[in-house]
Write an enzyme that holds these catalytic residues in place. Structure first.
Site, mmCIF file in Angstrom:
data_model
loop_
_atom_site.group_PDB
_atom_site.id
_atom_site.type_symbol
_atom_site.label_atom_id
_atom_site.label_comp_id
_atom_site.label_asym_id
_atom_site.label_seq_id
_atom_site.Cartn_x
_atom_site.Cartn_y
_atom_site.Cartn_z
ATOM 1 N N HIS A 17 1.029 -1.268 0.018
ATOM 2 C CA HIS A 17 -0.035 -0.128 -0.250
ATOM 3 C C HIS A 17 0.450 0.772 0.135
ATOM 4 O O HIS A 17 0.584 1.851 -0.715
ATOM 5 C CB HIS A 17 -0.622 -0.221 1.553
ATOM 6 C CG HIS A 17 -1.712 -1.119 1.376
ATOM 7 N ND1 HIS A 17 -2.084 -1.946 1.880
ATOM 8 C CD2 HIS A 17 -2.252 -1.631 0.586
ATOM 9 C CE1 HIS A 17 -3.253 -2.595 2.474
ATOM 10 N NE2 HIS A 17 -3.436 -2.683 1.475
ATOM 11 N N SER A 128 -3.084 -7.331 3.071
ATOM 12 C CA SER A 128 -3.249 -7.684 4.858
ATOM 13 C C SER A 128 -3.280 -8.878 5.489
ATOM 14 O O SER A 128 -3.077 -9.379 6.461
ATOM 15 C CB SER A 128 -3.935 -6.857 4.974
ATOM 16 O OG SER A 128 -4.046 -5.679 3.799
HETATM 17 P P1 ADP Z 1 -9.098 -4.689 -0.255
HETATM 18 O O1 ADP Z 1 -9.501 -3.343 -1.255
HETATM 19 O O2 ADP Z 1 -9.665 -5.704 -1.402
HETATM 20 O O3 ADP Z 1 -9.894 -4.841 0.813
HETATM 21 P P2 ADP Z 1 -7.201 -3.694 0.414
HETATM 22 O O4 ADP Z 1 -7.686 -2.339 1.477
HETATM 23 O O5 ADP Z 1 -5.558 -4.253 1.520
HETATM 24 O O6 ADP Z 1 -7.643 -4.516 0.280
HETATM 25 O O7 ADP Z 1 -6.258 -3.012 -0.489
HETATM 26 C C1 ADP Z 1 -6.311 -0.918 -1.011
HETATM 27 C C2 ADP Z 1 -6.021 -1.510 -2.248
HETATM 28 O O8 ADP Z 1 -5.061 -0.911 -2.322
HETATM 29 C C3 ADP Z 1 -6.702 -2.225 -3.419
HETATM 30 O O9 ADP Z 1 -6.647 -1.618 -4.502
HETATM 31 C C4 ADP Z 1 -5.287 -3.542 -3.470
HETATM 32 O O10 ADP Z 1 -5.775 -3.544 -4.999
HETATM 33 C C5 ADP Z 1 -4.342 -2.471 -3.070
HETATM 34 N N1 ADP Z 1 -3.021 -3.343 -2.688
HETATM 35 C C6 ADP Z 1 -3.410 -4.241 -1.283
HETATM 36 N N2 ADP Z 1 -1.416 -5.068 -1.204
HETATM 37 C C7 ADP Z 1 -1.354 -4.095 -2.802
HETATM 38 C C8 ADP Z 1 0.361 -4.449 -2.638
HETATM 39 N N3 ADP Z 1 0.702 -5.553 -2.449
HETATM 40 N N4 ADP Z 1 0.413 -3.759 -4.107
HETATM 41 C C9 ADP Z 1 -0.056 -3.146 -4.442
HETATM 42 N N5 ADP Z 1 -1.510 -2.538 -3.958
HETATM 43 C C10 ADP Z 1 -1.703 -3.525 -3.193
#
Ligand code: ADP
Length: 159
Positions: A17, A128
């Protein structure tokens, strides 16, 4: 002033993130994390804890802030006068869901553009859920999360 919203659950924020946030924040005047207050996902951290962990993990980013929301993300963007949403793409498997979300958001507000970005390859496998599972079992994840997140995880799991 060009602003971009980075929506997600961030339970908790990790370096994948942060990599996206760092790159996107260089392209815009301000990046705003919008942390979803979404009880159906049963997050480990409360929404306030997730916002606080983002704030602590992004202390060195000059134009980044974090807020929680239970509103539609295009409404958040509109209220904040943001013109875009940023989402990370890791694998082809992310594409289908992200495509649907982007199309729906476009339908709800065509003025808000969704931008996708890929992280540095060293974070491509991160999510996560894996972070939580590995920490719970005692694995060292200091390369993948900030010190504050790592400490918060250890407290949650009484390690
Ligand atoms: P979600 O929104 O699917 O519940 P998250 O809140 O963890 O998942 O992710 C928020 C955003 O960050 C999403 O666009 C997700 O694709 C991106 N993201 C999550 N992990 C990574 C990563 N390792 N590298 C790049 N982007 C990520």
């Amino acid at each position: 002033m060009k602003k971009i919203v980075y929506p997600g659950t961030f339970d908790p924020i990790h370096r994948g993130h942060l990599d996206i946030a760092k790159r996107a924040s260089k392209l815009f005047d301000e990046l705003i994390f919008a942390v979803a207050d979404n009880a159906t996902k049963k997050p480990l951290f409360t929404v306030d804890e997730r916002v606080e962990l983002i704030q602590k993990s992004t202390q060195d980013f000059p134009n980044v802030r974090a807020m929680s929301t239970n509103k539609l993300i295009v409404e958040v963007a509109k209220n904040e006068n943001a013109c875009a949403l940023i989402r990370g793409l890791r694998h082809v498997s992310d594409f289908e869901f992200e495509f649907q979300m982007a199309m729906m958001n476009y339908h709800l507000d065509p003025e808000i553009t969704t931008i996708f970005m890929m992280p540095d390859e060293k974070y491509i496998h991160l999510n996560s859920t894996v972070i939580k599972e590995v920490t719970k079992l005692g694995g060292d994840l200091t390369d993948y999360v900030s010190k504050d997140v790592y400490n918060a995880l250890k407290i949650k799991y009484s390690i």
